[in-house]
Design an enzyme around this catalytic site. Structure first.
Site, PDB file in Angstrom:
ATOM      1  NE  ARG A 106      -3.369   2.498   2.758  1.00 47.92           N
ATOM      2  CZ  ARG A 106      -4.607   2.700   2.341  1.00 47.92           C
ATOM      3  NH1 ARG A 106      -5.247   1.718   1.733  1.00 47.92           N
ATOM      4  NH2 ARG A 106      -5.217   3.853   2.529  1.00 47.92           N
ATOM      5  CG  HIS A 133      -8.164   1.208  -3.033  1.00 50.54           C
ATOM      6  ND1 HIS A 133      -7.636   0.082  -2.438  1.00 50.54           N
ATOM      7  CD2 HIS A 133      -8.656   1.973  -2.003  1.00 50.54           C
ATOM      8  CE1 HIS A 133      -7.776   0.158  -1.127  1.00 50.54           C
ATOM      9  NE2 HIS A 133      -8.394   1.296  -0.839  1.00 50.54           N
ATOM     10  CD  GLN A 136     -13.012   0.660  -0.413  1.00 46.20           C
ATOM     11  OE1 GLN A 136     -12.194   0.760   0.490  1.00 46.20           O
ATOM     12  NE2 GLN A 136     -14.303   0.449  -0.178  1.00 46.20           N
ATOM     13  CG  ASP A 229     -11.879   8.915  -1.638  1.00 47.09           C
ATOM     14  OD1 ASP A 229     -11.888   8.945  -0.396  1.00 47.09           O
ATOM     15  OD2 ASP A 229     -10.896   8.527  -2.308  1.00 47.09           O
ATOM     16  CB  CYS A 270     -13.205   4.130   0.019  1.00 51.96           C
ATOM     17  SG  CYS A 270     -12.490   5.711  -0.463  1.00 51.96           S
ATOM     18  NE  ARG A 315     -10.882  -2.652   1.403  1.00 50.58           N
ATOM     19  CZ  ARG A 315      -9.827  -1.875   1.696  1.00 50.58           C
ATOM     20  NH1 ARG A 315     -10.018  -0.717   2.300  1.00 50.58           N
ATOM     21  NH2 ARG A 315      -8.608  -2.234   1.363  1.00 50.58           N
TER      22      ARG A 315
END
Length: 327
Positions: A106, A133, A136, A229, A270, A315
Site C-alpha cells: 500500500r 485500489h 476496495q 471520496d 471508502c 473489506r
C-alpha cells in the site's frame, strides 16, 4: 476456478467471471465467519504487509483475514522498511519472496507494486496505489450485491475527483461487470482519457456504459449508488485545498443529491470521510476554510441510506477471499 499464484494488482487483469468467483467466495467466507466456522486453509504460511501509506481498514482487514486463514503477518510501516531507500524495490521483492508466501503493498505509484510482482516470485496484492485500489472495489461490489441482489445493470455514480485510484477503479469495475458508471464532476477532474476509452470498450462487451458529466441532476438521476471520496490528502498545500474545495463543493453529496437519485439509492464512501468536526483534520478544515463538512454532509453520512460501515466490514471478507484464492 484456480487463481493460485496470481497477482492482484488491478481489476483490469481479471475477467468478469473471475471477479464473480471472488465475490461468491467472499460471501461464503463471510457466512462462515458469522457462524464461527474455521477457515484455516493457509496454516503455516505468512504474508508481508508493506505500508508506505498508513491505513485503518486495509491493515486491519489484511491482519484479521490472515489470522482467520491460519497465516502469520508482518507489518512494515513507512519507517520499518528500506524499500526504495537503502534497498531497491527489486531487491526487496527478492528478499521477501524467499521468506513469505505473499506480499501486500500500500503506497504510491502503480509501478512500485508492479516491480514487486515482477521480482517476488510469490503473489503480490495491491492494497492501494495512486492509480488503483482493487481490494476496495471488491468490497464495494459485495456490498452492492447484498443491498440490491445484483451487480449487473446497477447505475454507479462517483462524485468528486475522479482522476485517481477510486475513480479509476470504480470505472474499471463497472466496465467489467456490466454496470453503468457516471463520473459527476467538473471536467478538470474527469478520469484519464486513455483509461476512459479502454473502459468504454470493456463496457460495450459487458453491457455497461461510461458517462462523464458536469450536471449533478442529470448525473445522479436514477442512480442506485452515489459514491464519493475525500477531495484532497493531508500534507498537500493550502492552495490545493482551496482549489479543490472551490471546484468540488458543487459535487458534495447532500440529501438533495440523494433525493435526486431516488428513494432506493444508497450512499457509499471508502473512508475516512470528512463529514463532521469530530476529527483533528475536520477541525483544521473548519479553521482554515470555514467548512463543517466537506465531500458529504453529516446528514447523509449518518442516514439510513448510508452503507459505509457494511462496506468497511466487507473489506476484510473480500481481502480474505483474495488471499484464500491466490496464495
Amino acid at each position: 476456478m484456480n487463481l493460485k499464484g496470481r497477482n492482484f494488482l488491478t481489476l483490469l487483469d481479471y475477467s468478469k467471471e473471475e471477479i464473480e468467483y471472488l465475490l461468491e467466495l467472499s460471501a461464503k467466507l463471510k457466512e462462515k465467519k458469522k457462524k464461527g466456522e474455521p477457515t484455516l486453509v493457509h496454516s503455516g504460511k505468512n504474508i508481508a504487509l508493506i505500508f508506505e501509506k498508513t491505513s485503518t481498514r486495509t491493515r486491519c482487514s489484511f491482519e484479521v483475514a490472515a489470522n482467520d486463514l491460519g497465516m502469520g503477518s508482518t507489518y512494515l510501516d513507512p519507517k520499518a522498511s528500506q524499500i526504495g531507500k537503502k534497498e531497491s524495490i527489486a531487491d526487496t521483492a527478492r528478499v521477501l519472496g524467499r521468506m513469505y508466501d505473499a506480499i501486500e503493498y500500500r503506497g504510491y505509484g502503480q509501478e512500485i507494486v508492479e516491480a514487486l510482482a515482477d521480482n517476488a516470485g510469490v503473489p503480490v496484492l495491491n492494497g492501494l496505489t495512486n492509480e488503483f485500489h482493487p481490494t476496495q472495489l471488491l468490497a464495494d461490489m459485495l456490498t452492492i450485491k447484498e443491498k440490491f441482489g445484483r451487480i449487473e445493470g446497477i447505475k454507479f455514480v462517483y462524485m468528486g475527483d475522479a482522476r485517481y485510484n477510486m475513480g479509476n477503479s470504480i470505472m474499471i469495475a463497472c466496465a467489467k461487470m456490466g454496470m453503468h458508471f457516471t463520473a459527476c464532476t467538473s471536467k478538470k477532474y474527469f478520469p484519464n482519457e486513455m483509461l476512459v476509452r479502454e473502459c468504454e470498450r470493456l463496457a460495450k462487451e459487458s453491457g455497461g456504459s461510461i458517462t462523464l458529466t458536469e450536471d449533478v441532476a442529470a448525473g445522479v438521476a436514477g442512480a442506485n449508488v452515489v459514491y464519493t471520496d475525500v477531495w484532497v490528502s493531508m500534507g498537500e498545500p493550502d492552495e490545493i485545498w482551496e482549489e479543490r474545495i472551490n471546484d468540488l463543493t458543487p459535487y458534495r453529496v447532500t440529501m438533495d443529491v440523494m433525493n435526486m437519485a431516488g428513494e432506493n439509492a444508497v450512499f457509499m464512501h471508502c473512508l475516512p470521510a470528512f463529514h463532521d468536526l469530530n476529527t483533528e483534520t475536520g477541525r483544521v478544515i473548519k479553521e482554515k476554510f470555514g467548512l463543517d463538512e466537506m465531500e458529504v454532509t453529516d446528514e447523509v453520512f449518518e442516514s439510513g441510506r448510508s452503507v459505509v460501515f457494511d462496506e468497511a466490514e466487507n473489506r476484510m471478507h473480500t481481502i480474505k477471499a483474495v488471499m484464500y484464492a491466490l496464495i
